[in-house]
Design a protein around this motif. Structure first.
Motif, short mmCIF file in Angstrom:
data_model
loop_
_atom_site.label_atom_id
_atom_site.label_comp_id
_atom_site.label_asym_id
_atom_site.label_seq_id
_atom_site.Cartn_x
_atom_site.Cartn_y
_atom_site.Cartn_z
N LEU A 125 0.81 -0.51 0.40
CA LEU A 125 -0.20 -0.30 -0.61
C LEU A 125 1.11 1.16 0.02
N TRP A 126 0.07 2.32 -0.63
CA TRP A 126 1.39 3.40 -1.19
C TRP A 126 0.83 4.49 -0.83
N LYS A 127 1.06 5.84 -0.28
CA LYS A 127 0.62 6.85 0.16
C LYS A 127 1.27 7.89 -0.39
N ASN A 128 0.67 8.48 -1.76
CA ASN A 128 1.92 9.35 -2.15
C ASN A 128 2.45 8.46 -3.17
N ASN A 129 3.64 9.10 -2.30
CA ASN A 129 5.26 8.35 -3.39
C ASN A 129 5.90 7.60 -1.95
N GLN A 130 5.07 7.10 -0.78
CA GLN A 130 6.02 6.47 -0.03
C GLN A 130 5.16 4.98 0.26
N PRO A 131 6.04 4.01 0.50
CA PRO A 131 5.49 2.74 0.55
C PRO A 131 5.04 2.59 2.35
#
Length: 385
Positions: free
Chosen positions: A326-332
């Motif tokens: 699951l990614w949020k913006n460009n962060q895993p």
């Protein structure tokens, strides 16, 4: 002698007297509205407590004994841990929706040694998202669903023979350790609050008549009466947004805004190879309130600031691995893993700001395949602003 008085002076004096009286009347009306916020908030809580406003429908149930379900048999989760509103029937395995609303539906099933288990979540007579277990592994689904009063949901075995459902550990007392089937209503108070309050005398407009009872029936008094009522009503109307804002701050949300709550559930239709770093595009959209999920890109864009519940399940194919995140913006963030037809599931509460994006993305690996047929899914909904 009266005729010698300055009419303009008398008129000015009369106008000032009327002005002072009107100001006093409006101030009295406003002063009576100041403590109304606390009274309204406490009244709402009292009505919820006493059942005048229905409590939130919710149930949790689990499976107590191993079973070999027949083809197309509804799984009956016989041990009921919670059943607020009595919407779940432990003799049929069916939950009947008691009122319209946005619901979170969760199901987990576990297979037995050396056996496969294929089931699906059903709504009325429509098959939705799948669950699969193999060789003591479990399958889980989480779905946000917009349901109407009278709708039915249930977990149903597929048209397959020779499969077995495993019961939960007999000594475990935590509900999370049982193979459970849970449902809870996301929204507590519905639009009918406003009507209930009105029927119990909580009406902002009626108070104006109390300030006009002392006037007689002369033409002048009628004019003044109508003007004062209008003035008091306008003053009260100006107070309504202030009182409303204060009440919303007290109870934490605005009653009646259920249909504005961002929520989506989507699943994958087709089994297909997945490339390195590819975003999974869950193409079958079951719910998309606010249209914030894009099935073409697989991305959910938060439409408002808030705390969100996010869930995803992915299923691997035969004798193969599947690695996703699951990614949020460009962060895993959290990882999902499946192997040999097993599923990986994540559940996460995330603070999102307007414009933030979340999505499920394959890791930097090659030669992996994600199984469709609605066994792989992605869902999120707003918990609180």
């Amino acid at each position: 002698m009266n005729g010698s008085q300055d009419p303009d002076k008398n008129s000015t004096k009369l106008n000032q007297v009327l002005k002072d009286y009107i100001i006093k009347t409006v101030e009295e009306a406003t002063d009576q509205r100041v403590p109304y916020k606390k009274m309204l908030s406490s009244k709402i809580f009292e009505m919820v407590k006493t059942g005048q406003i229905h409590e939130r429908p919710a149930f949790s149930s689990s499976f107590s004994q191993d079973d070999w379900p027949e083809r197309n048999e509804i799984i009956i989760f016989d041990h009921v841990w919670l059943n607020i509103g009595n919407g779940y029937d432990a003799t049929t395995g069916v939950f009947t929706v008691p009122r319209n609303g946005l619901y979170s539906v969760t199901g987990t099933l576990m297979s037995v040694d050396g056996k496969n288990l294929h089931c699906h979540l059903w709504k009325n007579n429509e098959v939705l998202i799948g669950l699969f277990g193999h060789d003591y592994s479990s399958g889980t689904l989480n779905s946000a669903m917009l349901l109407k009063k009278g709708d039915t949901i249930y977990i149903k075995h597929d048209n397959k023979a020779g499969e077995q459902v495993q019961n939960g550990p007999s000594e475990v007392t935590s509900i999370n350790d049982h193979h459970s089937y849970q449902l809870r209503s996301i929204n507590n108070l519905v639009t009918g609050i406003r009507h209930k309050l009105h029927s119990r005398g909580f009406s902002f407009g009626q108070s104006a008549h109390a300030f006009s009872s002392s006037f007689d029936t002369t033409k002048l008094n009628h004019v003044l009466k109508d003007f004062i009522i209008q003035t008091v009503n306008e003053a009260t109307d100006q107070r309504i947004p202030i009182i409303k804002t204060a009440v919303i701050e007290d109870i934490g949300y605005e009653p009646g805004r259920i249909h504005e709550r961002p929520a989506f559930t989507a699943s994958l239709t087709t089994t297909k190879p997945i490339h390195s770093n590819e975003v999974v595009k869950f193409d079958k959209v079951w719910l998309n309130m606010g249209n914030a999920y894009n099935p073409i890109t697989g991305v959910f864009t938060a439409p408002i600031n808030g705390l969100y519940f996010v869930s995803s399940t992915v299923r691997a194919t035969h004798s193969a691995y599947l690695h996703c995140r699951l990614w949020k913006n460009n962060q895993p963030t959290l990882s999902l893993f499946g192997t040999n037809y097993s599923t990986g599931t994540i559940n996460m509460v995330m603070p999102l700001k307007k414009g933030d994006i979340i999505y499920i993305k394959h890791d930097e690996r090659v030669g992996e395949t994600i199984l469709g047929a609605h066994y792989s899914m992605f869902s999120a909904y707003l918990i609180n602003e």
